[in-house]
Design an enzyme around this catalytic site. Sequence first.
Site, PDB file in Angstrom:
ATOM      1  N   MET A 165      28.271   9.631 -11.655  1.00  0.00           N
ATOM      2  CA  MET A 165      27.119   9.589 -11.921  1.00  0.00           C
ATOM      3  C   MET A 165      26.265   8.875 -10.490  1.00  0.00           C
ATOM      4  SD  MET A 165      25.591   8.780 -15.839  1.00  0.00           S
ATOM      5  CE  MET A 165      26.275   6.793 -15.719  1.00  0.00           C
ATOM      6  N   ASP A 211       0.062   3.875   0.969  1.00  0.00           N
ATOM      7  CA  ASP A 211      -0.642   4.437   2.139  1.00  0.00           C
ATOM      8  C   ASP A 211       0.398   4.510   3.279  1.00  0.00           C
ATOM      9  OD1 ASP A 211      -2.722   5.586   0.357  1.00  0.00           O
ATOM     10  OD2 ASP A 211      -3.428   3.892   1.145  1.00  0.00           O
ATOM     11  N   SER A 241       0.699  -1.208   0.430  1.00  0.00           N
ATOM     12  CA  SER A 241       0.096   0.080   0.486  1.00  0.00           C
ATOM     13  C   SER A 241       0.908   1.275  -0.182  1.00  0.00           C
ATOM     14  CB  SER A 241      -0.658  -0.192   1.412  1.00  0.00           C
ATOM     15  OG  SER A 241      -1.329   1.919   1.797  1.00  0.00           O
ATOM     16  N   SER A 300      28.723   5.106  -0.144  1.00  0.00           N
ATOM     17  CA  SER A 300      29.776   3.592  -0.103  1.00  0.00           C
ATOM     18  C   SER A 300      29.292   2.592   1.278  1.00  0.00           C
ATOM     19  CB  SER A 300      30.379   3.268   0.708  1.00  0.00           C
ATOM     20  OG  SER A 300      31.734   3.964  -1.035  1.00  0.00           O
ATOM     21  N   ASN A 301      28.090   3.219   2.274  1.00  0.00           N
ATOM     22  CA  ASN A 301      27.966   3.085   3.442  1.00  0.00           C
ATOM     23  C   ASN A 301      29.010   1.961   3.855  1.00  0.00           C
ATOM     24  OD1 ASN A 301      25.794   2.509   4.697  1.00  0.00           O
ATOM     25  ND2 ASN A 301      25.115   0.505   4.332  1.00  0.00           N
ATOM     26  N   MET A 325      -2.070  11.797  -2.260  1.00  0.00           N
ATOM     27  CA  MET A 325      -3.000  10.419  -1.774  1.00  0.00           C
ATOM     28  C   MET A 325      -2.764  10.085  -0.915  1.00  0.00           C
ATOM     29  SD  MET A 325      -2.527   7.923  -5.217  1.00  0.00           S
ATOM     30  CE  MET A 325      -4.740   8.049  -4.909  1.00  0.00           C
ATOM     31  N   GLY A 326      -3.078   9.165  -0.068  1.00  0.00           N
ATOM     32  CA  GLY A 326      -3.070   8.418   1.483  1.00  0.00           C
ATOM     33  C   GLY A 326      -4.050   8.164   2.313  1.00  0.00           C
ATOM     34  N   ARG A 327      -5.404   7.944   1.935  1.00  0.00           N
ATOM     35  CA  ARG A 327      -7.124   8.062   2.335  1.00  0.00           C
ATOM     36  C   ARG A 327      -7.110   9.015   3.792  1.00  0.00           C
ATOM     37  NH1 ARG A 327      -7.820   1.287   2.449  1.00  0.00           N
ATOM     38  NH2 ARG A 327      -5.881   1.824   3.562  1.00  0.00           N
TER      39      ARG A 327
END
Length: 811
Positions: free
Chosen positions: A700, A197, A195, A568-569, A239-241
């Site tokens: 890049m 949401d 979902s 690089s984490n 959106m998201g209800r």
Amino acid sequence: MFHNGQTYQRSDTVVVSLLSPANDDENKSRFFSREGLAVTRGGHKGNAIAVLTSGGDSQGMNATVRAVVRMGLYMGARVYFIKEGYQGMVDGGENIVEAGWVGVSGIIHKGGTVIGSARCKSFRERSGRLRAAANLVKHGICNLVVIGGDGSLTGANIFRQEWCSLLDELVEQGEITPAKQAECSTLNIVGMVGSIDNDFCGTDMTIGTDSALHRIVEAVDAIVTTASSHQRTFILEVMGRQCGYLALVGALASEADFVFIPEWPPESDWPDKLCKKLKQERDLGQRLNIIIVAEGAIDRQGNPITAEQIKKVLFNNLKQDSRITVLGHVQRGGYPSAFDRVLGCRMGAEAVLALFEATPESEACVVSLDGNQAVRVPLMECVEKTKRVSKCMADFQWEEAVKLRGRSFVRNLQTYRMLTRLRPPKSAFDALGQGTGGYALAVMHVGAPCCGMNAAVRSFVRNCLYRGDVVYGIHDGIEGLIEGNVQTMGWSDVNGLVGQGGAFLGTKRTLPEPHMEQVVSRLKEFNIQALLVIGGFEAFHTVLQLADNRSRYPILRMPMCVIPATISNNVPGTEFSLGADTALNEITEICDRIRQSAQGTKRRVFVVETMGGYCGYLSTLAGLAGGADAAYIFEEPFSVNQLMDDVMHMQAKMAEGVQRGLILRNEYANPNYTTEFIYRLYSEEGKDVFSARMNVLGHMQQGGSPSPFDRNFGTKMAAKAADWLISRLKESRENKDPSAGTDLETAVLLGLVRRQYCFTPVQKLKDIADFKHRIPTHQWWLKLRPLLRILAKHESTYEVEAEPTDYDWED
């Protein structure tokens, strides 16, 4: 193969443990209590699994379906698609078809769901569920993976509860035989929430939410340029209800001026407050305004607040030129983000294993995400809590509704309200205009630039100024500090930084050790009392060197904190670094385009080199997100024999009907088996079956606009760092203990570790850091390597990631 304590070998056994790598005694005992629970490759022959997507579609569903199919086939089960959701289950026939390995090739990058989704009224009636049960039993299916929202999962649980009585009725009607009833006596169900949401309580992120945020942020970034040109106000409806998550986090990620969400309606005088704020901003020279309104936004009396209503308020009070943009289903469309692809792969694989572990007494569960930890939570507990949120909103219990959304939602709301102020509160200054906080803090970058750094600087500066403290921005890292390139930061100095890539303050890789006297001199000159360093491995190394010199230089006994920021984490003490998500999305998108470039040509294999130094994070996660056939990294040594095995494997897959191949290689994976070597090997050995092409992505990967994840991660991390630094300064002032600054706990790295944020002393982290290769000695994502190979149809050993848990409803 073995490296840094991680063992990988080609095996016919899938090892099932409840551990992510951990060393605490509680987890050890839990592991050993399950000793002997192992699932062999092909060990579930004769079992059948079905997967369906129900309700609204979301990006990432295809990655999840692909993972369910391939993990199920790996385990030896027959796997079925149920097309068109519950409607297909009720209708049966051609809607229930057996899935093959090649059948899910080439779908991971597609949005929506290739097996279709539909609302089904007939499944809500027992007669419809009776037909659905008959169709499943005819195929021998009694294991069901449901990907959908809370309504879909609720329906699945009702179906499971009625299963035995439904089969009894089918036997009485002669629809199925008693033997078939005995064969399918229990229905096992595992759910995953698909979902956009993010309205399901029990998971931090639902599949598709991150991609929807990408669409929102892309739209705002595009609108900003035209809005500024004409000095307009744009009102975006998202959106998201009845959930304001997309609107709130989208506003945080885009620096929107005002946001309307259903969980926290504005006061009745909101038109006056809105117009006053926008007028003040225009008086200060701002050329545009962005207002985000959730589709379910309401006022305190429960009346809808619409974009048209907001536009009318602005015209009547300010005569502003306003435009409305309703994003609508654009948010559900497009390609899935790298996050959603990886999430789908992880969740899909774990769902299959959860099915095979289920017993008739097991409670239906949902595989969900808690921090960076996959967990299994009781399905109906989550559904009931989700319904309680709606009830609180219906009863106008706004504080309780926000609380039920979780601590993260509460923090996002508080952070947004603070960061979007026009200026610090009056209480932050005395009569002379001096800050009442009394502290002087500084922020700088060390290392390579990456996306998310600017968001962290903005958040840190405003969090400190909000308290009345002084903040210095040090330009160009240690070199800038030595040269005295230090600037006092004001509230407006950080306007517009969130969406910018790179590093506004500038950054260098220079470490302080050779220049310690000059560094100390400048810190004394500006009377800096606390320091935040945002950067990669060099930032960690910088604070470590400063902490190691505290005995020589008392000024260094200040609180210091590192926020890891590098594509690089590769920083110890955290599972995620700022910038890595943006780089991962860049790589994934480029790989999608590269493969698309060969559409319509003969079979082709692409060999792509990624950055990351000696850390294989980008190659591995991009391999999962891009559906790569192999990813070669430094941490997992490989030989020419393995390369040849992979070439032969590629030839076999091409013979089965696969048209495209993707091979990733980390830049420092091996000094001899270079990208050029691997490309030539594939070209030569596969020349009668496929052609090969080579691409080096280069810088890049460092560019682009920050992803929503990195914008919000940077904002959140910097807020936590500011709180920690100021609390340490207050403790030091109260204790008046000059030796307190030598404590290991006052020089730390802030990281996300499994399910919580941790401040870990850098002097402890040096024991788990490989300084030669600039990587941690243990890296959590290495456990995803077997999953990558399994989904690429390799033999491997897979360790289950999710663990049954009593979900922390307060988190």
